[in-house]
Design an enzyme around this catalytic site. Structure first.
Site, PDB file in Angstrom:
ATOM      1  CG  ASP A 357      -1.982   0.951   1.278  1.00 49.21           C
ATOM      2  OD1 ASP A 357      -2.078   1.727   0.324  1.00 49.21           O
ATOM      3  OD2 ASP A 357      -2.777   0.925   2.241  1.00 49.21           O
ATOM      4  CG  ASP A 468      -5.761  -5.501   1.665  1.00 48.73           C
ATOM      5  OD1 ASP A 468      -6.566  -6.225   2.264  1.00 48.73           O
ATOM      6  OD2 ASP A 468      -4.826  -4.890   2.227  1.00 48.73           O
ATOM      7  CG  ASP A 538      -3.273  -7.625   8.409  1.00 45.67           C
ATOM      8  OD1 ASP A 538      -2.701  -8.027   7.377  1.00 45.67           O
ATOM      9  OD2 ASP A 538      -4.091  -6.682   8.401  1.00 45.67           O
TER      10      ASP A 538
HETATM   11  C1  DGJ Z   1      -4.127  -4.973   5.175  1.00 46.81           C
HETATM   12  C2  DGJ Z   1      -3.258  -6.114   4.738  1.00 46.81           C
HETATM   13  O1  DGJ Z   1      -3.639  -7.282   5.364  1.00 46.81           O
HETATM   14  C3  DGJ Z   1      -1.804  -5.765   5.004  1.00 46.81           C
HETATM   15  O2  DGJ Z   1      -0.997  -6.852   4.712  1.00 46.81           O
HETATM   16  C4  DGJ Z   1      -1.452  -4.551   4.199  1.00 46.81           C
HETATM   17  O3  DGJ Z   1      -1.524  -4.875   2.837  1.00 46.81           O
HETATM   18  C5  DGJ Z   1      -2.389  -3.421   4.525  1.00 46.81           C
HETATM   19  N1  DGJ Z   1      -3.770  -3.798   4.442  1.00 46.81           N
HETATM   20  C6  DGJ Z   1      -2.127  -2.251   3.632  1.00 46.81           C
HETATM   21  O4  DGJ Z   1      -3.039  -1.245   3.820  1.00 46.81           O
END
Ligand code: DGJ
Length: 717
Positions: A357, A468, A538
């Site tokens: 991102d 995403d 995450d």
């Molecule tokens: C959520 C994702 O799970 C992360 O790995 C990352 O890509 C962030 N979003 C970026 O905003």
């Protein structure tokens, strides 16, 4: 195989080790059996309601209806709910016709399982009709030659003169009368899919998502197991959904004590008006019976998902070892910083660099620019092309992050099209992570997303995309739909999303797509149909990841799970785990790094290089082989273990959680080896028979520190 006894009106569906039997009595489709494979014979004398067969005047609650509806005193869980123009919801489905054919039809607009060759699958379609309203349904059942998975779906057609309102579309499966325990995958953001097991009660048990995504909280998966079922023995009945939106899954225990397991659209957020002549295709549910425990379930579901759900060029390819910059830099990067990380990645053997991102619009934090898919030239002079060329010059592939379903209120797109987001007129638009959701039910919005993302993918040498989706629906409605159709929005959103995914992924077949939703908030067979891997969570903390990957593995193959080595103290838990353990845990999925590689010590870089070499050597076994759980990471047990196996080798990963005083050496017994074959792990000086490895086990040292781990690699000699 599908056997149809036309005289007795019995359908017997058989996979390699299960049977599923249906019968028609007085026009009513009844469920007669699901479980271990049984011979094909006349089942009617065994049915308890035999004496009453001639008359169905008794309460329908006592009948094992295959498609339970509101009819003649049936009070249990409903597979189909239809409110008719008279205002009642009585539906009397009676058998009309059937077809049996080789192969499997795709489901219009929806992801579904498939068979590559016609001879690999047989399909039974059963038509039923409610005479009064003209509601017709076609049930579809597909059996696969190589899999103990039954794929089911329902198509509803309005052949009447008045509109119908659909309120429930579920696949319902009855289990033999017995005691069971319910297993489901519970979680939250950053702690997805923890295994929960509770006794089945004389009640209705439901898990669901109303979020517009399958969600972090509940995975569209349910299993009923006989008490005392372990990883290696016991009957397991499981169901999952080939769908990525809101869902409901339940176990409804009938008056006879037998469970009815259901999986389908979430009735709280779903209504669908079916005008005369219109049809509705319900999502597919997958049923799996395993007579040999939870590993038996995984051994059936993993190859099925790999071969009958995932598609495309990357389906069977070794997945590239990647370095992603998210936890390494967050939004604070420019081209030189990224290239420095990529150079280090190339040095240790990484194959793909992923820019996460922050590369577009004026996105230097999460407050703006979603929707403006134009590269930020201040950060990346020369755009994706220039950066992509610098990365590919290092001998690596180049990948990018996108979040195409979203729109930031602070974006050019929102300023131009404030009506393009899901919202309710006259109410606040509730932001989450400072963003709103594009109304993917609209064709113009879908076309914009297709155009924008295809444009980006043509802009540089891009061979990987992380797709995403970072929030769930609040005002999940499309004002473009007439009021009587507003409750269709969530499902129309999914149909729109699937159309977009189909267009984009088929236009760029060489690109490896990985889905993500704030980690694992949309980890389901629907997304895996378009993208063969998903960012698991995450949470990259090695200790937490053991639980997450363990739970995920109940149903999803390791080739579907992204798993990365990140920095310590871990950004989600503050925990410090050894570098090698972080590598050994990430080896349980599609291996990668997610840290600033330029900050590693020489020793860490050497370990990282060795881990990359090992993953390259072993990834065929880990991504395509048989995955078996050996020790569950239960609280108090302190350790977990799993094993990957193919025709040539066995890889065993063992993890210690917290160490404890006076720990003793112990033995780990392997599983599923050839008893008389000889296996050798040169590094650990072990050479012995499969029988000995399974019965005596390998000697394990007493744990000495928190979060130790060990990997064994046995070659078959
Ligand atoms: C959520 C994702 O799970 C992360 O790995 C990352 O890509 C962030 N979003 C970026 O905003």
């Amino acid at each position: 195989m599908i056997f149809f006894d036309q005289q007795r009106m019995v359908f017997h569906l058989q996979g390699p080790s299960y049977s599923y039997v249906l019968g028609v009595r007085d026009g009513v489709l009844l469920h007669l059996y699901w479980g271990k494979k049984i011979p094909v014979e006349n089942p009617w004398p065994l049915m308890a309601f035999q004496g009453d067969a001639a008359s169905f005047d008794l309460a329908f609650s006592r009948l094992p209806l295959e498609v339970p509806t509101q009819e003649r005193g049936y009070f249990g869980g409903r597979a189909l709910g239809i409110i008719n123009s008279q205002g009642d919801d009585v539906v009397s489905l009676r058998y009309q016709d059937c077809r049996i054919f080789s192969g499997k039809r795709p489901l219009s607009g929806l992801p579904a399982s498939y068979a590559e060759r016609e001879e690999d699958a047989r399909t039974l379609e059963i038509d039923m009709k409610d005479q009064l309203t003209g509601a017709c349904i076609t049930l579809s059942y597909t059996v696969f030659r190589d899999a103990d998975v039954l794929a089911r779906s329902m198509y509803i057609l309005n052949e009447g003169d008045d509109p119908l309102l659909l309120s429930d579309v579920q696949a319902a499966a009855r289990l033999p009368l017995d005691d069971y325990e319910i297993i489901h995958l519970k979680g939250a953001w950053a702690r997805e899919r923890h295994v929960k097991r509770i006794p089945m009660a004389q009640a209705t048990f439901t898990i669901s998502s109303r979020r517009g995504a399958s969600g972090h909280e509940n995975n569209p998966f349910l299993a009923l197991v006989k008490p005392h079922t372990t990883e290696d023995q016991g009957d397991v009945y499981a169901m999952t959904h080939v769908y990525s939106g809101s869902f409901s899954a339940s176990v409804d225990v009938g008056i006879d004590g037998a469970p009815l397991m259901m999986m389908g659209l979430c009735p709280d957020v779903f209504r669908w008006k079916l005008a005369p002549g219109e049809g509705f295709q319900g999502p597919e549910a997958l049923l799996c019976f395993a007579p040999d425990g939870l590993n038996g379930l995984s051994h059936r579901m993993h190859p099925f998902i790999r071969r009958h759900i995932c598609r495309g060029q990357w389906r069977d390819q070794p997945r590239p070892i990647l370095i992603n910059n998210w936890e390494g830099t967050y939004f604070d990067f420019n081209a030189d910083k990224l290239v420095a990380i990529a150079e280090q990645g190339a040095r240790i053997g990484c194959e793909l660099f992923v820019m996460d991102d922050g590369w577009f619009g004026k996105r230097n934090d999460d407050r703006s620019s979603l929707g403006d898919w134009v590269v930020n030239e201040e950060k990346l002079p020369g755009g994706l092309k220039a950066l992509g060329e610098r990365i590919t010059a290092l001998g690596m592939r180049f990948g990018i992050w996108v979040e195409p379903e979203m729109i930031s209120p602070d974006s050019d797109l929102y300023r131009a099209h404030p009506d393009w987001c899901l919202h309710v007129e006259g109410r606040d638009r509730t932001p989450a992570r400072n963003q709103l959701i594009l109304d993917m039910s609209r064709k113009d919005v879908q076309d914009y997303v297709i155009g924008a993302i295809c444009g980006v993918l043509r802009d540089g040498p891009i061979s990987y995309v992380k797709w995403d989706m970072n929030r769930n629906m609040a005002e999940g409605f499309s004002p473009l739909l007439p009021p009587e159709r507003r409750m269709e929005t969530q499902h129309r959103y999914m149909l729109g999303l699937y159309r977009v995914l189909e267009e984009i992924t088929s236009s760029f077949p060489h690109v490896l797509f990985e889905s993500c939703s704030g980690g694992g908030g949309r980890f389901d067979c629907g997304m895996l149909h378009y993208m063969p891997q998903t960012w698991t969570s995450d949470d990259t903390d090695a200790s937490e990841r053991i639980h997450i990957q363990y739970g995920t593995s109940l149903i999803y193959p390791c080739s579907a799970m992204g798993a990365h080595v990140s920095a310590v103290p871990n950004h989600q838990t503050g925990r410090i785990t050894p570098f090698l353990t972080r590598c050994n845990v990430a080896m349980g999925g599609n291996f990668g790094f997610e840290l600033d590689l330029t900050k590693l010590t020489e020793q860490e870089l050497a370990w990282a290089k060795e881990a990359v070499e090992n993953v390259k050597k072993y990834r065929h076994t880990m991504q395509q082989g048989v995955y078996t759980r050996l020790i569950a990471p239960a609280p108090g047990k302190g350790r977990a273990a799993w094993q990957f196996q193919d025709e040539k080798r066995v890889i065993v990963c063992v993890y210690q959680d917290r160490s404890f005083p006076n720990a003793q050496p112990w033995r780990l017994r392997l599983s599923g080896l050839e008893e008389d074959a000889v296996y050798e792990d040169q590094a650990h000086h072990i050479r012995c028979s499969g029988g000995a490895l399974m019965e005596m086990g390998i000697p394990m040292p007493a744990p000495w520190q928190d979060f130790e781990s060990w990997v064994y690699c046995f070659e078959k000699v």
